[in-house]
Write a protein that holds these residues in place. Structure first.
Motif, PDB file in Angstrom:
ATOM      1  N   LYS A 170       0.823  -1.216   0.000  1.00  0.00           N
ATOM      2  CA  LYS A 170       0.000   0.000   0.000  1.00  0.00           C
ATOM      3  C   LYS A 170       0.859   1.270   0.000  1.00  0.00           C
ATOM      4  O   LYS A 170       1.774   1.392   0.814  1.00  0.00           O
ATOM      5  CB  LYS A 170      -0.886   0.047   1.263  1.00  0.00           C
ATOM      6  CG  LYS A 170      -1.778  -1.164   1.426  1.00  0.00           C
ATOM      7  CD  LYS A 170      -2.707  -1.024   2.628  1.00  0.00           C
ATOM      8  CE  LYS A 170      -3.673  -2.199   2.666  1.00  0.00           C
ATOM      9  NZ  LYS A 170      -4.695  -2.071   3.718  1.00  0.00           N
ATOM     10  N   VAL A 205      -3.389   0.479  -3.569  1.00  0.00           N
ATOM     11  CA  VAL A 205      -3.291  -0.820  -2.897  1.00  0.00           C
ATOM     12  C   VAL A 205      -3.192  -1.946  -3.914  1.00  0.00           C
ATOM     13  O   VAL A 205      -3.963  -2.003  -4.861  1.00  0.00           O
ATOM     14  CB  VAL A 205      -4.535  -1.056  -2.006  1.00  0.00           C
ATOM     15  CG1 VAL A 205      -4.509  -2.453  -1.394  1.00  0.00           C
ATOM     16  CG2 VAL A 205      -4.605  -0.004  -0.908  1.00  0.00           C
ATOM     17  N   VAL A 221      -3.175  -6.101  -3.890  1.00  0.00           N
ATOM     18  CA  VAL A 221      -3.224  -7.388  -3.204  1.00  0.00           C
ATOM     19  C   VAL A 221      -2.479  -8.344  -4.125  1.00  0.00           C
ATOM     20  O   VAL A 221      -3.001  -8.773  -5.144  1.00  0.00           O
ATOM     21  CB  VAL A 221      -4.687  -7.841  -2.981  1.00  0.00           C
ATOM     22  CG1 VAL A 221      -4.742  -9.191  -2.299  1.00  0.00           C
ATOM     23  CG2 VAL A 221      -5.439  -6.798  -2.156  1.00  0.00           C
ATOM     24  N   MET A 245      -5.055 -10.836   4.418  1.00  0.00           N
ATOM     25  CA  MET A 245      -6.139 -11.377   5.252  1.00  0.00           C
ATOM     26  C   MET A 245      -7.208 -11.968   4.340  1.00  0.00           C
ATOM     27  O   MET A 245      -7.651 -11.322   3.396  1.00  0.00           O
ATOM     28  CB  MET A 245      -6.775 -10.271   6.092  1.00  0.00           C
ATOM     29  CG  MET A 245      -5.813  -9.621   7.077  1.00  0.00           C
ATOM     30  SD  MET A 245      -6.633  -8.448   8.161  1.00  0.00           S
ATOM     31  CE  MET A 245      -6.915  -7.053   7.071  1.00  0.00           C
TER      32      MET A 245
HETATM   33  P1  AMP Z   1      -7.675  -0.162   1.326  1.00  0.00           P
HETATM   34  O1  AMP Z   1      -7.555   1.023   0.410  1.00  0.00           O
HETATM   35  O2  AMP Z   1      -6.650  -0.238   2.383  1.00  0.00           O
HETATM   36  O3  AMP Z   1      -9.083  -0.359   1.796  1.00  0.00           O
HETATM   37  O4  AMP Z   1      -7.514  -1.438   0.381  1.00  0.00           O
HETATM   38  C1  AMP Z   1      -8.325  -1.624  -0.761  1.00  0.00           C
HETATM   39  C2  AMP Z   1      -8.802  -3.044  -0.835  1.00  0.00           C
HETATM   40  O5  AMP Z   1      -7.691  -3.949  -0.872  1.00  0.00           O
HETATM   41  C3  AMP Z   1      -9.594  -3.491   0.390  1.00  0.00           C
HETATM   42  O6  AMP Z   1     -10.932  -3.126   0.343  1.00  0.00           O
HETATM   43  C4  AMP Z   1      -9.394  -4.986   0.348  1.00  0.00           C
HETATM   44  O7  AMP Z   1     -10.274  -5.571  -0.589  1.00  0.00           O
HETATM   45  C5  AMP Z   1      -7.985  -5.134  -0.153  1.00  0.00           C
HETATM   46  N1  AMP Z   1      -7.056  -5.265   0.984  1.00  0.00           N
HETATM   47  C6  AMP Z   1      -6.425  -4.269   1.626  1.00  0.00           C
HETATM   48  N2  AMP Z   1      -5.651  -4.738   2.631  1.00  0.00           N
HETATM   49  C7  AMP Z   1      -5.787  -6.074   2.612  1.00  0.00           C
HETATM   50  C8  AMP Z   1      -5.234  -7.140   3.395  1.00  0.00           C
HETATM   51  N3  AMP Z   1      -4.345  -6.916   4.362  1.00  0.00           N
HETATM   52  N4  AMP Z   1      -5.610  -8.404   3.082  1.00  0.00           N
HETATM   53  C9  AMP Z   1      -6.473  -8.652   2.084  1.00  0.00           C
HETATM   54  N5  AMP Z   1      -7.036  -7.696   1.314  1.00  0.00           N
HETATM   55  C10 AMP Z   1      -6.692  -6.418   1.561  1.00  0.00           C
END
Ligand code: AMP
Ligand code: GLY
Length: 426
Positions: A145, A155, A157, A189
């Motif tokens: 990220k 981000v 994955v 996760m």
């Molecule tokens: P975020 O902008 O941090 O919400 O990340 C965008 C999307 O990436 C999230 O809604 C999740 O679908 C996925 N994501 C982020 N962090 C993780 C993680 N540690 N494990 C799995 N999926 C993740």
């Protein structure tokens, strides 16, 4: 009372619409708003930029605006709330310091660690060699990220080491500008995601109806990530037992930790959660604002006056506020996107059929639209959010897709499987 809503998305249209349901609100101004807020009765767009704090404050003062609510993260992260507060203008949203919970992922991670909030294990890096060594040692899947605000695009994955390395390279070599000077690397996760939008006055925090977003472009959660292709509420995976854990393990500790840092956080705290296969909530991210499109799914279920709830937060009186009331129904919002979204999008196509969809009982919240010579045309990636209620989620799904049949513009695209996870019960 007059209210000012800052932003131009479907979320802001839904906020303005809900505020106008209240007997206390006779006029809503939107800065800059969209085609939907331009045509809604008692609502008016104001052509100012959302980082023009001086202009917005002056407008609010001249018009006698009772309070302001901020939709997007950017003006919050730039300190709009600090600016309005200094002039004693009432405003709903966290200060610049509080908005760090979204604007810096490493800041949010530190706060979670301090407060013992369950989240993915992580490490933060600024130089590419140590970041690469860490990723190599951890292996895939792994999540990379950009630290700062990147409009949901920072981000990755990564299911393979190769993907992870590529993403590190992109972030740390400047593709995200200053947002990518620091990279946060997280444990992957597994599980289902739930968005809990909670309102707080900095001491008390109360969740709204839990929602589930659909971030991927394609049916079956395939294709690239987007700003969100649809949402539904309440999400059955967020059982009362789970919500009790979210309250005591996530929301209350977050507010306590913010207070411990001297931050009086008044606004919406959005917890993006992963529900592990064991049924435990873990935080994916915090946002400092309402979600889009979750807001378009959640607000039509709300039976409490939104202005009273938001004012209780602004005035530090949430503890005394009565229980938040909800319709005993389910809500599904499907986002209608433009051809080409999320890359280069087509604009300027005529939109028809909204009135017919509304006649069927649907709520059509506009985002990427504008008026051109009094005709409604597409003007962005996510064009409309169509929401319908039903006595259960299956009926809400049937109602929303039925209403969408009447809406048309060239190369309209939408997912056909919004909320289907809730029906299968998995
Ligand atoms: P975020 O902008 O941090 O919400 O990340 C965008 C999307 O990436 C999230 O809604 C999740 O679908 C996925 N994501 C982020 N962090 C993780 C993680 N540690 N494990 C799995 N999926 C993740
Ligand atoms: N629906 C995701 C977001 O608002 O960030």
């Amino acid at each position: 009372m007059k209210v000012l809503v800052v932003g131009s998305g479907g979320r802001e249209h839904a906020l303005a619409w809900k505020l106008l349901q209240s007997p206390h609100i006779d006029r809503v101004f939107c800065i800059p708003g969209n085609g939907g807020t331009a045509t809604m009765p008692n609502c008016q767009n104001v052509s100012l930029s959302i980082d023009d704090f001086e202009g917005m404050l002056r407008f609010a003062q001249v018009q006698g605006v009772g309070f302001t609510i901020v939709g997007p993260e950017l003006p919050l992260a730039l300190g709009i709330v600090d600016y309005f507060k200094a002039a004693e203008a009432l405003i709903f949203g966290p200060t610049r310091e509080g908005a760090q919970i979204e604007a810096s992922k490493s800041w949010a991670k530190d706060l979670m660690q301090e407060a013992n909030i369950p989240t993915a294990a992580s490490a933060t890096f600024q130089d590419i060699a140590s970041a690469q060594a860490y990723v190599q040692a951890q292996g895939a899947p792994i999540v990379i990220k950009a630290d700062g605000l990147a409009s949901g695009k920072g981000v990755t994955v990564a299911m393979t080491l190769e993907e992870a390395m590529e993403s590190l390279e992109r972030i740390l070599t400047g593709q995200f500008g200053s947002a990518g000077e620091t990279v946060v690397i997280e444990e992957f996760m597994a599980g289902q995601e739930v968005s809990v939008l909670a309102v707080t006055d900095g001491k008390t925090i109360r969740p709204l109806s839990p929602a589930q977003d659909h971030k991927r472009l394609g049916d079956g959660d395939t294709g690239p990530n987007t700003g969100g292709m649809g949402a539904y509420a309440p999400a059955p995976i967020a059982t009362p037992e789970l919500m009790a854990k979210v309250q005591t393990q996530v929301l209350e500790p977050a507010i306590a930790a913010l207070r411990a840092r001297g931050i009086d956080y008044r606004g919406c705290l959005y917890a993006g959660l992963m529900i592990t296969p064991e049924g435990e909530p873990k935080v994916v991210e915090f946002n400092c604002r309402f979600g889009d499109p979750e807001t378009q799914a959640v607000l039509p279920l709300l039976d409490t006056n939104l202005d009273e709830l938001l004012m209780a937060c602004v005035q530090g009186k949430l503890a005394e506020f009565p229980e938040i009331k909800w319709k005993d129904q389910a809500s599904v919002c499907v986002v209608l996107a433009a051809g080409g979204y999320p890359d280069k999008v087509e604009t300027g196509h005529f939109v028809t059929g909204i009135g017919k969809a509304e006649d069927l009982g649907a709520y059509v919240f506009q985002s990427g639209t504008k008026l051109k010579n009094n005709a409604l045309v597409t003007n962005g990636g996510r064009v409309l959010g169509v929401t319908a209620l039903g006595d259960d989620i299956s009926h809400a799904i049937a109602n929303v897709y039925n209403a969408i049949e009447f809406i048309a513009y060239d190369n309209m695209y939408y997912r056909k499987d919004i909320a289907s996870k809730a029906v299968q019960g998995n």
